[in-house]
Structures are given as C-alpha cells and as structure tokens.
Design a protein around this motif. Sequence first.
Motif, PDB file in Angstrom:
ATOM      1  N   CYS A 178     -84.848  26.969  21.502  1.00 10.48           N
ATOM      2  CA  CYS A 178     -85.538  26.511  20.293  1.00 10.48           C
ATOM      3  C   CYS A 178     -86.711  27.409  19.933  1.00 10.48           C
ATOM      4  CB  CYS A 178     -85.997  25.065  20.440  1.00 10.48           C
ATOM      5  SG  CYS A 178     -87.449  24.822  21.497  1.00 10.48           S
ATOM      6  N   GLY A 179     -87.225  28.180  20.907  1.00  3.94           N
ATOM      7  CA  GLY A 179     -88.292  29.127  20.599  1.00  3.94           C
ATOM      8  C   GLY A 179     -89.684  28.540  20.628  1.00  3.94           C
ATOM      9  N   LEU A 180     -89.815  27.249  20.967  1.00  6.58           N
ATOM     10  CA  LEU A 180     -91.126  26.588  20.975  1.00  6.58           C
ATOM     11  C   LEU A 180     -92.121  27.271  21.908  1.00  6.58           C
ATOM     12  CD1 LEU A 180     -91.691  22.763  21.196  1.00  6.58           C
ATOM     13  CD2 LEU A 180     -92.774  24.227  22.879  1.00  6.58           C
ATOM     14  N   CYS A 181     -91.646  27.777  23.034  1.00  2.10           N
ATOM     15  CA  CYS A 181     -92.559  28.335  24.044  1.00  2.10           C
ATOM     16  C   CYS A 181     -93.106  29.704  23.661  1.00  2.10           C
ATOM     17  CB  CYS A 181     -91.862  28.402  25.398  1.00  2.10           C
ATOM     18  SG  CYS A 181     -90.251  29.236  25.363  1.00  2.10           S
ATOM     19  N   LEU A 182     -92.442  30.400  22.732  1.00  2.00           N
ATOM     20  CA  LEU A 182     -92.874  31.775  22.436  1.00  2.00           C
ATOM     21  C   LEU A 182     -94.317  31.859  21.956  1.00  2.00           C
ATOM     22  CD1 LEU A 182     -89.706  32.145  22.573  1.00  2.00           C
ATOM     23  CD2 LEU A 182     -90.050  34.058  21.006  1.00  2.00           C
ATOM     24  N   PRO A 183     -94.689  31.085  20.921  1.00  2.00           N
ATOM     25  CA  PRO A 183     -96.066  31.221  20.424  1.00  2.00           C
ATOM     26  C   PRO A 183     -97.105  30.575  21.338  1.00  2.00           C
ATOM     27  CG  PRO A 183     -94.918  29.547  19.157  1.00  2.00           C
ATOM     28  CD  PRO A 183     -93.904  30.154  20.077  1.00  2.00           C
ATOM     29  N   LEU A 184     -96.669  29.841  22.374  1.00  2.00           N
ATOM     30  CA  LEU A 184     -97.624  29.218  23.303  1.00  2.00           C
ATOM     31  C   LEU A 184     -98.095  30.211  24.367  1.00  2.00           C
ATOM     32  CD1 LEU A 184     -95.929  25.762  24.003  1.00  2.00           C
ATOM     33  CD2 LEU A 184     -97.963  26.192  22.610  1.00  2.00           C
ATOM     34  N   CYS A 185     -97.383  31.302  24.514  1.00  2.00           N
ATOM     35  CA  CYS A 185     -97.636  32.237  25.611  1.00  2.00           C
ATOM     36  C   CYS A 185     -98.763  33.204  25.253  1.00  2.00           C
ATOM     37  CB  CYS A 185     -96.357  33.009  25.925  1.00  2.00           C
ATOM     38  SG  CYS A 185     -96.581  34.213  27.249  1.00  2.00           S
ATOM     39  N   PRO A 186     -99.931  33.085  25.904  1.00  2.00           N
ATOM     40  CA  PRO A 186    -101.044  33.971  25.532  1.00  2.00           C
ATOM     41  C   PRO A 186    -100.714  35.461  25.647  1.00  2.00           C
ATOM     42  CG  PRO A 186    -101.856  32.124  26.814  1.00  2.00           C
ATOM     43  CD  PRO A 186    -100.353  32.082  26.890  1.00  2.00           C
ATOM     44  N   PRO A 187    -100.065  35.924  26.739  1.00  2.00           N
ATOM     45  CA  PRO A 187     -99.755  37.361  26.790  1.00  2.00           C
ATOM     46  C   PRO A 187     -98.443  37.722  26.069  1.00  2.00           C
ATOM     47  CG  PRO A 187     -99.181  36.357  28.865  1.00  2.00           C
ATOM     48  CD  PRO A 187     -99.737  35.246  28.003  1.00  2.00           C
ATOM     49  N   GLU A 188     -97.848  36.778  25.366  1.00  2.00           N
ATOM     50  CA  GLU A 188     -96.604  37.028  24.613  1.00  2.00           C
ATOM     51  C   GLU A 188     -95.515  37.584  25.524  1.00  2.00           C
ATOM     52  OE1 GLU A 188     -97.929  39.365  21.258  1.00  2.00           O
ATOM     53  OE2 GLU A 188     -98.781  37.595  20.289  1.00  2.00           O
ATOM     54  N   ALA A 189     -95.344  36.907  26.644  1.00  2.00           N
ATOM     55  CA  ALA A 189     -94.391  37.381  27.650  1.00  2.00           C
ATOM     56  C   ALA A 189     -92.992  36.795  27.464  1.00  2.00           C
ATOM     57  CB  ALA A 189     -94.905  37.023  29.048  1.00  2.00           C
ATOM     58  N   ILE A 190     -92.835  35.875  26.497  1.00  2.00           N
ATOM     59  CA  ILE A 190     -91.534  35.219  26.319  1.00  2.00           C
ATOM     60  C   ILE A 190     -90.870  35.739  25.046  1.00  2.00           C
ATOM     61  CG2 ILE A 190     -90.330  32.999  26.316  1.00  2.00           C
ATOM     62  CD1 ILE A 190     -92.838  31.675  27.359  1.00  2.00           C
ATOM     63  N   HIS A 191     -89.588  36.030  25.140  1.00  2.00           N
ATOM     64  CA  HIS A 191     -88.840  36.546  24.001  1.00  2.00           C
ATOM     65  C   HIS A 191     -87.491  35.840  23.918  1.00  2.00           C
ATOM     66  CE1 HIS A 191     -91.536  40.095  23.708  1.00  2.00           C
ATOM     67  NE2 HIS A 191     -91.654  39.855  24.998  1.00  2.00           N
ATOM     68  N   LEU A 192     -86.924  35.860  22.715  1.00  2.41           N
ATOM     69  CA  LEU A 192     -85.537  35.434  22.544  1.00  2.41           C
ATOM     70  C   LEU A 192     -84.766  36.676  22.118  1.00  2.41           C
ATOM     71  CD1 LEU A 192     -85.533  32.026  20.634  1.00  2.41           C
ATOM     72  CD2 LEU A 192     -84.166  32.535  22.631  1.00  2.41           C
ATOM     73  N   ALA A 193     -83.757  37.027  22.867  1.00  2.68           N
ATOM     74  CA  ALA A 193     -82.953  38.188  22.498  1.00  2.68           C
ATOM     75  C   ALA A 193     -81.499  37.879  22.788  1.00  2.68           C
ATOM     76  CB  ALA A 193     -83.400  39.420  23.281  1.00  2.68           C
ATOM     77  N   LEU A 194     -80.639  38.189  21.831  1.00  9.62           N
ATOM     78  CA  LEU A 194     -79.208  37.921  21.980  1.00  9.62           C
ATOM     79  C   LEU A 194     -78.984  36.468  22.416  1.00  9.62           C
ATOM     80  CD1 LEU A 194     -78.128  41.266  23.686  1.00  9.62           C
ATOM     81  CD2 LEU A 194     -77.766  40.588  21.310  1.00  9.62           C
TER      82      LEU A 194
END
Lengths: 78, 393
Positions: free
Chosen positions: A32-48
Amino acid sequence: MTLLIRLAKVGRMPHPRASDVASVDLLVCDRCGLCLPLCPPEAIHLALDELVIDRHACTGCRKCIAPCPVGALAMVPA
Amino acid sequence: MPDCDVLVVGAGPAGSIAAWEAKRAAPELDVVLLERDRVVGLPVRCAEGVGDAGLREFVDPDGAPWVARRITRIIFVAPDDTEVPVAEGRTVAWILDRTRFDAFLAAGAAAAGVEVRVATEAAGMERDPDGRWHVRVRGPGGNEETLCARLVIGADGVEAMVGRWAGLDTRVPARDMESCAQYVVQNVQFDPDAVYLQFGDRIAPGGYAWLFPKGVGIANVGLGIVALRADGRNAREYLDAWIARRYPGSATVGATVGGVIVNPTIKQTYGDGVLIAGDAAHMVNPLSGAGIVNAMKGGRLAGRAAAAAIRVGDTGARRLSAYHQAWMELLGDDHRTYYRIKQALDGLDDGFYNALARTVNGIPEAKRSLRKVFAHALVKHPQLIPVAARYFV
C-alpha cells in the motif's frame, strides 16, 4: 546500487551496526506504500510491486512498524 | 530519447485531471500519463465517498456509470452506538466505483490527446543542465527506458517518490498518518442512502470507522487509526473487531489497506520543472480524510500551471511557486485550520462524544442540519469552545 539493495533484502550483506533494522514479510505486505513517507531516512521503496527496505539506510527508529495496517513490518537483528 | 513536454506520474484523480487540464490549456503540448498498475483504478485503496458539490465542479454524477450510490443522509454513531442521523434532505455525497471513475478520468485525458501508458512505473529521475528531467521508467515486461520531460507532475499518491527525487520533503510524522483497513462487506443491514461514521477510542483511536453503501446490502466497511494512539493492534485487527461486534454474520468479499495522510499540505509543492499534486502533496482534508476532490482540484491547478509555464518557456521553481500559492489560497490554508481543529478534537474522550450524541438527538431530526448540530453542541458542551476557537486562530 540496485544489486546492493537486492543483496541486503535477502540478508546476505553484513550490517555494520548492532541495532535492529526494519524488515518486511512480503507474504503479508499489501504494497500500500503507507510506510514510505514515514521513514525519516527514506530507506523504504516500492519497486516492481515489491516493498524493499534498504538495511544500510535504516536507522532502526521503528516509526514504520506500528502504522502498518496489516502488521507486515518487524524489527530484526541487523 | 523520447521527449515530452509534461510527464504526469500516477493516473489517479490528481494525475488524470492534471494531464487532461495541461492538454486542454495547451493542445500543442505532448503530455504523457504514467500508471504503474496494469489497470487504471485498481487496486482500490479508498472508501470511495465524495461530496456532491466538489464532484460537480468536474463531472456530472447523475446517471453516471461510475457512481455506485447516491447519499442523502449522514449517520454519526457515538462510541456507545447511539446513532445520530443528520438529515440533509438533499444529495450530500456520492459513493463512487473508483475502478470505473479513475478509468473514466484517464479516458477523458486520452480523448483530449494525452498519451496514457499503463503498467509503466517511474523508477527515478535526474535533471540535465538544460533543465529537462530524465525519468527512468519500467514498462510492461520490465523494459527500461528514459523519458525526457520539460516538466514532471508527481501525482503518485502517499509514496510521493517524484517529490522525493526532486528534493522536496514529502515525509509524514507518524501522528499524521491514518492507517486504514477496509472490507467490501455483504449481507449487512443498513440504510442504503446513508453513510455511517463511528468514533471512539476503542473503535478507531485517532480516526473513525465508516460504512459507505455501494448498493443495497453491500458496502465499504473500514476504519482509520493513528498507530501512536492504538493499543498494539493494527488497523485490520481493529476492523475485524468492529465488524464482529457491529455486523455479525456479514460476508467479506474484498479487502484493502492504505494510508491517509492527515497532515497539512507539504511546505513546498514545486521545484525546478516539478509540481506535486494530490495525496503526494498532502492535499487530503486533515479533518475528514477526504482526498478525491481535493486531488482533482490540485491536479487542475497543476495542469494549468504546467501548460502556462511551458508556453512561456520558464519551468523554473520561481515561476512554479504560483501553483503553490494558488493551492494554498484555494484550500491549503483551510486545511491548516482543519488540522488545528483535529488536534483539539483529539483531546476529547468517548464520554464527551456519547453526551454530544444525546444532545444532538434532542434536536428534531427535520431541523438537524450540520450547522444546527454544531451550534447546539457548542452551547451544551463547553469543552468544544477551544475546538471552535481553533477555527478562528
């Protein structure tokens, strides 16, 4: 870089820090992508259509863990 | 390298309207609209409710095939299950079929001359010295190519990767993230002309639970919680508990989850050759969590700003800052007020809402407009005065 992330994802890369890092259970994750903007160092991505956590960028802050609507994220030893 | 004038990332309501408006404002431009998923409008990560007035600014819902249900009543439900119907006596809202609605908007953009590409995901972008963005995209089958664009509109939802790549801060504090879970539920009894909203710390801490009818006996049933206020359960566990208690014997025929960002608009929605619109720019109403019409309004402003900037040959951040200003005047400043009201309401407990429900039920139903409810509530419940005060501060 992509290779590094992929290696990190399957856990084959040694981690320099002792603290825990976030890890995703892809069988539970709904992408769902909810966690992406919560990550301060932007360590989470959605790919493929797959959630990818960069273990080297993760600071172990846990901000992504509880908000996951399905509980797909957990802390694991680095 | 293929060139285009405007590249829009994400074919939700914000992206499709942005692409459509850019093409309409400047038909000579090449506008490309990317959608990561194989089908525009799927998966549905949305309760699908939309206000009547806002929707009509863009499209006519009467008899439209992308409408699931017309709504004429709102039923607020207190934590103790006291129901408070607010009869508006007119069409207040619509429940959409987002799969069809999003496809309808993308098709409208395509008919206007926008090139729509599905199953195509943006993977990153860099700006060249001439001020063009080189956007790496993965098409069907994983084929990678680079698209060169004079201006990129990021309408990529909560993930907001375009903003991130452009160096904008699209991150969200945990207290402003509603974690949502929703089922499509059948075999339930409810008023099919009403939406139900239930509040309560044990039901949906920091958010609310909803039932939005999609037809007689079938509805979107979901809730949003702020995890920081939760008791350790996740959104889906809260939803399972709520449905078991309130709709026993129902059949779940669909499930989805997602995040709703209830944070005011990001500080900067523009950069050199970049505009951000919709959920990606935190354009959701922070009090209600409503985002569809806001996304369309933001997308419309972005599309027009993009067309005008390219026509005069200046896509620099300074010129594009007018987009941010226009959005803040249209709704962004109001959202800051709603955000303050939400913060004040967060301090009120279940006992307050239960008492408020009884007060409102004392008003004859025919006279129960939202305005009247609010006025009565203010007089009977002085705890609300600081909340109301936030409206003016």
